[in-house]
Each structure stands twice: as structure tokens, then as C-alpha cells.
Motif scaffolding. Structure first.
Motif, mmCIF file in Angstrom:
data_model
loop_
_atom_site.group_PDB
_atom_site.id
_atom_site.type_symbol
_atom_site.label_atom_id
_atom_site.label_comp_id
_atom_site.label_asym_id
_atom_site.label_seq_id
_atom_site.Cartn_x
_atom_site.Cartn_y
_atom_site.Cartn_z
ATOM 1 N N GLU A 191 -21.113 31.676 44.734
ATOM 2 C CA GLU A 191 -21.047 31.374 43.306
ATOM 3 C C GLU A 191 -22.272 30.570 42.875
ATOM 4 O O GLU A 191 -22.857 30.796 41.806
ATOM 5 C CB GLU A 191 -19.768 30.591 42.991
ATOM 6 C CG GLU A 191 -18.479 31.360 43.229
ATOM 7 C CD GLU A 191 -18.218 32.396 42.155
ATOM 8 O OE1 GLU A 191 -18.887 32.355 41.105
ATOM 9 O OE2 GLU A 191 -17.346 33.256 42.369
ATOM 10 N N ARG A 192 -22.660 29.642 43.729
ATOM 11 C CA ARG A 192 -23.826 28.816 43.422
ATOM 12 C C ARG A 192 -25.093 29.678 43.336
ATOM 13 O O ARG A 192 -25.942 29.461 42.466
ATOM 14 C CB ARG A 192 -23.992 27.746 44.501
ATOM 15 C CG ARG A 192 -25.163 26.825 44.228
ATOM 16 C CD ARG A 192 -25.574 26.034 45.447
ATOM 17 N NE ARG A 192 -26.810 25.321 45.181
ATOM 18 C CZ ARG A 192 -27.738 25.083 46.109
ATOM 19 N NH1 ARG A 192 -27.557 25.480 47.355
ATOM 20 N NH2 ARG A 192 -28.841 24.444 45.788
ATOM 21 N N LEU A 193 -25.232 30.650 44.234
ATOM 22 C CA LEU A 193 -26.405 31.525 44.200
ATOM 23 C C LEU A 193 -26.452 32.326 42.898
ATOM 24 O O LEU A 193 -27.534 32.590 42.365
ATOM 25 C CB LEU A 193 -26.396 32.459 45.401
ATOM 26 C CG LEU A 193 -26.659 31.801 46.765
ATOM 27 C CD1 LEU A 193 -26.543 32.813 47.891
ATOM 28 C CD2 LEU A 193 -28.044 31.138 46.783
ATOM 29 N N ARG A 194 -25.305 32.702 42.391
ATOM 30 C CA ARG A 194 -25.263 33.379 41.094
ATOM 31 C C ARG A 194 -25.820 32.470 40.000
ATOM 32 O O ARG A 194 -26.577 32.911 39.132
ATOM 33 C CB ARG A 194 -23.828 33.783 40.757
ATOM 34 C CG ARG A 194 -23.241 34.871 41.633
ATOM 35 C CD ARG A 194 -21.788 35.132 41.266
ATOM 36 N NE ARG A 194 -21.677 35.637 39.906
ATOM 37 C CZ ARG A 194 -20.623 35.433 39.125
ATOM 38 N NH1 ARG A 194 -19.601 34.694 39.549
ATOM 39 N NH2 ARG A 194 -20.592 35.939 37.910
ATOM 40 N N VAL A 195 -25.444 31.197 40.062
ATOM 41 C CA VAL A 195 -25.932 30.232 39.080
ATOM 42 C C VAL A 195 -27.439 30.065 39.195
ATOM 43 O O VAL A 195 -28.167 30.071 38.187
ATOM 44 C CB VAL A 195 -25.219 28.875 39.274
ATOM 45 C CG1 VAL A 195 -25.928 27.771 38.484
ATOM 46 C CG2 VAL A 195 -23.760 28.972 38.846
ATOM 47 N N VAL A 196 -27.942 29.916 40.418
ATOM 48 C CA VAL A 196 -29.380 29.722 40.632
ATOM 49 C C VAL A 196 -30.156 30.947 40.157
ATOM 50 O O VAL A 196 -31.200 30.825 39.490
ATOM 51 C CB VAL A 196 -29.665 29.436 42.116
ATOM 52 C CG1 VAL A 196 -31.167 29.398 42.383
ATOM 53 C CG2 VAL A 196 -29.030 28.111 42.533
ATOM 54 N N ALA A 197 -29.654 32.142 40.505
ATOM 55 C CA ALA A 197 -30.342 33.365 40.096
ATOM 56 C C ALA A 197 -30.342 33.514 38.576
ATOM 57 O O ALA A 197 -31.375 33.856 37.968
ATOM 58 C CB ALA A 197 -29.670 34.573 40.745
ATOM 59 N N ALA A 198 -29.205 33.245 37.955
ATOM 60 C CA ALA A 198 -29.116 33.372 36.498
ATOM 61 C C ALA A 198 -30.038 32.379 35.802
ATOM 62 O O ALA A 198 -30.691 32.710 34.808
ATOM 63 C CB ALA A 198 -27.675 33.163 36.048
ATOM 64 N N ALA A 199 -30.105 31.160 36.336
ATOM 65 C CA ALA A 199 -30.985 30.151 35.745
ATOM 66 C C ALA A 199 -32.444 30.565 35.891
ATOM 67 O O ALA A 199 -33.262 30.353 34.984
ATOM 68 C CB ALA A 199 -30.747 28.796 36.395
ATOM 69 N N GLY A 200 -32.775 31.154 37.032
ATOM 70 C CA GLY A 200 -34.145 31.592 37.251
ATOM 71 C C GLY A 200 -34.570 32.718 36.330
ATOM 72 O O GLY A 200 -35.749 32.854 35.994
ATOM 73 N N LEU A 201 -33.618 33.536 35.919
ATOM 74 C CA LEU A 201 -33.913 34.671 35.043
ATOM 75 C C LEU A 201 -33.842 34.316 33.561
ATOM 76 O O LEU A 201 -34.356 35.057 32.721
ATOM 77 C CB LEU A 201 -32.937 35.814 35.341
ATOM 78 C CG LEU A 201 -33.081 36.473 36.725
ATOM 79 C CD1 LEU A 201 -31.922 37.426 36.985
ATOM 80 C CD2 LEU A 201 -34.409 37.204 36.840
ATOM 81 N N ALA A 202 -33.189 33.205 33.247
ATOM 82 C CA ALA A 202 -33.003 32.819 31.844
ATOM 83 C C ALA A 202 -34.276 32.193 31.277
ATOM 84 O O ALA A 202 -34.967 31.430 31.960
ATOM 85 C CB ALA A 202 -31.845 31.852 31.709
ATOM 86 N N ALA A 203 -34.578 32.498 30.039
ATOM 87 C CA ALA A 203 -35.789 31.966 29.407
ATOM 88 C C ALA A 203 -35.781 30.450 29.339
ATOM 89 O O ALA A 203 -36.813 29.795 29.488
ATOM 90 C CB ALA A 203 -35.934 32.561 28.003
ATOM 91 N N GLU A 204 -34.595 29.873 29.115
ATOM 92 C CA GLU A 204 -34.491 28.407 29.011
ATOM 93 C C GLU A 204 -34.253 27.734 30.356
ATOM 94 O O GLU A 204 -34.135 26.506 30.435
ATOM 95 C CB GLU A 204 -33.370 28.038 28.038
ATOM 96 C CG GLU A 204 -31.969 28.406 28.497
ATOM 97 C CD GLU A 204 -31.592 29.850 28.225
ATOM 98 O OE1 GLU A 204 -30.392 30.162 28.335
ATOM 99 O OE2 GLU A 204 -32.492 30.657 27.908
#
Length: 218
Positions: free
Chosen positions: A10-23
Motif C-alpha cells: 500500500e505504501r508503494l502505491r502512495v510513493v508511486a502516485a506521489a511521484g507521478l502527481a504534479a504536486e
């Protein structure tokens, strides 16, 4: 997969999503779902080794999401019930430092050091406390000197200056050298370096000449 591994995923999903998000932040709905999953796993496994591994995974998740109040609450609860309270107190000190509470962070580091047991463990948490003092209260020379003496006294002889403890001492030597910018500080460093030399000379194991040079002479 174990519960902790599930939470790490679940944490990796968060890290990946944050890395892809513009903000640079994970979407709110993803954050909410992963936090809910952490709550669920912590409640399902309320004690034991599985619980401890879930706590570690949850703390990393909270840090990724900037959920410092959640981190504080979880660490406080664990410190109250764990047989290894020093571990959680040390991590709680890190959270308080992030939140800008320097005095509280130092108090927790001191408590963690005092409550640790065993030569290697006490060396590790004494090291953390001394580094905290150098970083957060560099002008408190009396406490820095006393903490350094206590750390070395706990080691006792060269048999205890090896592996991770030796690596930590070497790193601490670099930090002490950078800290010793006044005559008073240099005098304290000389005293501590002399004491380290005495520790390295004591014992019955093979002599390592480089042991006594881990800390600069001031």
C-alpha cells in the motif's frame, strides 16, 4: 503475504502516485484508503511480532503522507506497552524534531538512552542521544561532555568497539570534529578522544591501532 508486506505494498502505491502527481502528493482518496488499511491491520493484530512489523510499516506510510500526528499517537501507545520502549521513544523523538519540538525531542532521546539495556543497544541509543545534542543543542557543552563520557564508559573495552558500533563511532567522530569550533568545545573533544583511546587500549582482544583515532584530538 504477511500483513506488514501488504501494508508495504500500500505504501508503494502512495510513493508511486506521489511521484507521478504534479504536486508531488498522493491523491486524497488513495491516502484515505491506505490509512484505513493501516488502521484495520493494526486493530486485527493488536500485539506480538506481527503487530510490531505492522507498526513499522505504518510509521513509514505515515511519514510518506506527512501524517505526523498519527505517528506521534502510534509511537506513544507503543512506548507505553512495549518491553522495548526505548525503540519507540527514539522514533518519537524524530517525529517531535520534525514538528519543531526540539526540547521534547531531546528529552525523549535522553529517556530512550536511559531505558536501553545491553552494551550494543546502549551504545546505539547513547550515540543517537549524543548526535541529537550536537544537532539540536550544540551549546549545551556540559550535557554533551557528560553524554560522551557515559557512552564511552558503557563500551568499557575494545572488544565492544566493532561492526556497527565502530561505524557509529567513526561517524560521530566526524560530527564532533565539525562541532568543536570553540576552545571550550575543542577541550571537551580532547577529553573524549583521550577517553576513547583508553577504551581502545583496554581489554584482551587484538589491538587495533586505528581504534583510538576514530575521534579527532581536538
Amino acid at each position: 503475504f504477511s500483513p506488514a508486506d501488504q501494508l508495504f505494498a500500500e505504501r508503494l502505491r502512495v510513493v508511486a502516485a506521489a511521484g507521478l502527481a504534479a504536486e508531488g502528493k498522493a491523491p486524497p482518496e488513495l491516502a484515505r484508503s491506505t490509512l484505513a488499511r493501516a488502521d484495520e491491520l493494526l486493530a486485527t493484530h493488536p500485539k506480538g511480532f506481527v503487530h510490531a512489523s505492522i507498526v513499522n510499516a505504518a510509521l513509514l506510510l505515515y511519514a510518506d503522507l506527512g501524517e505526523w500526528e498519527r505517528s506521534r499517537g502510534l509511537l506513544q501507545a507503543e512506548a507505553e506497552t512495549s518491553k522495548n520502549a526505548h525503540y519507540y521513544l527514539g522514533h518519537l523523538a524524530q517525529v517531535e524534531e520534525v514538528l519543531g519540538n526540539r526540547a521534547t525531542a531531546l528529552r525523549l532521546l535522553a529517556e530512550a538512552s536511559a531505558r536501553s539495556a545491553g552494551t550494543a543497544t546502549r551504545a546505539q541509543w547513547g550515540y543517537d542521544y549524543l548526535r541529537g545534542l550536537l544537532r539540536l543543542s550544540p551549546d549545551d557543552t556540559a550535557t554533551i561532555a557528560a553524554t560522551g563520557r557515559a557512552l564511552l564508559a558503557g563500551l568499557g573495552s575494545r572488544e565492544n568497539v566493532h561492526r556497527r558500533t565502530r561505524q557509529r563511532l567513526a561517524k560521530l567522530g566526524t560530527e564532533l570534529g565539525s562541532w568543536a569550533t570553540t576552545p571550550e568545545r575543542r577541550a571537551i573533544l580532547r577529553q573524549l578522544s583521550t577517553r576513547l583511546g583508553e577504551v581502545c587500549a583496554a581489554g584482551t582482544g587484538p589491538v587495533d591501532p586505528s581504534c583510538a583515532t576514530l575521534w579527532p584530538s581536538g
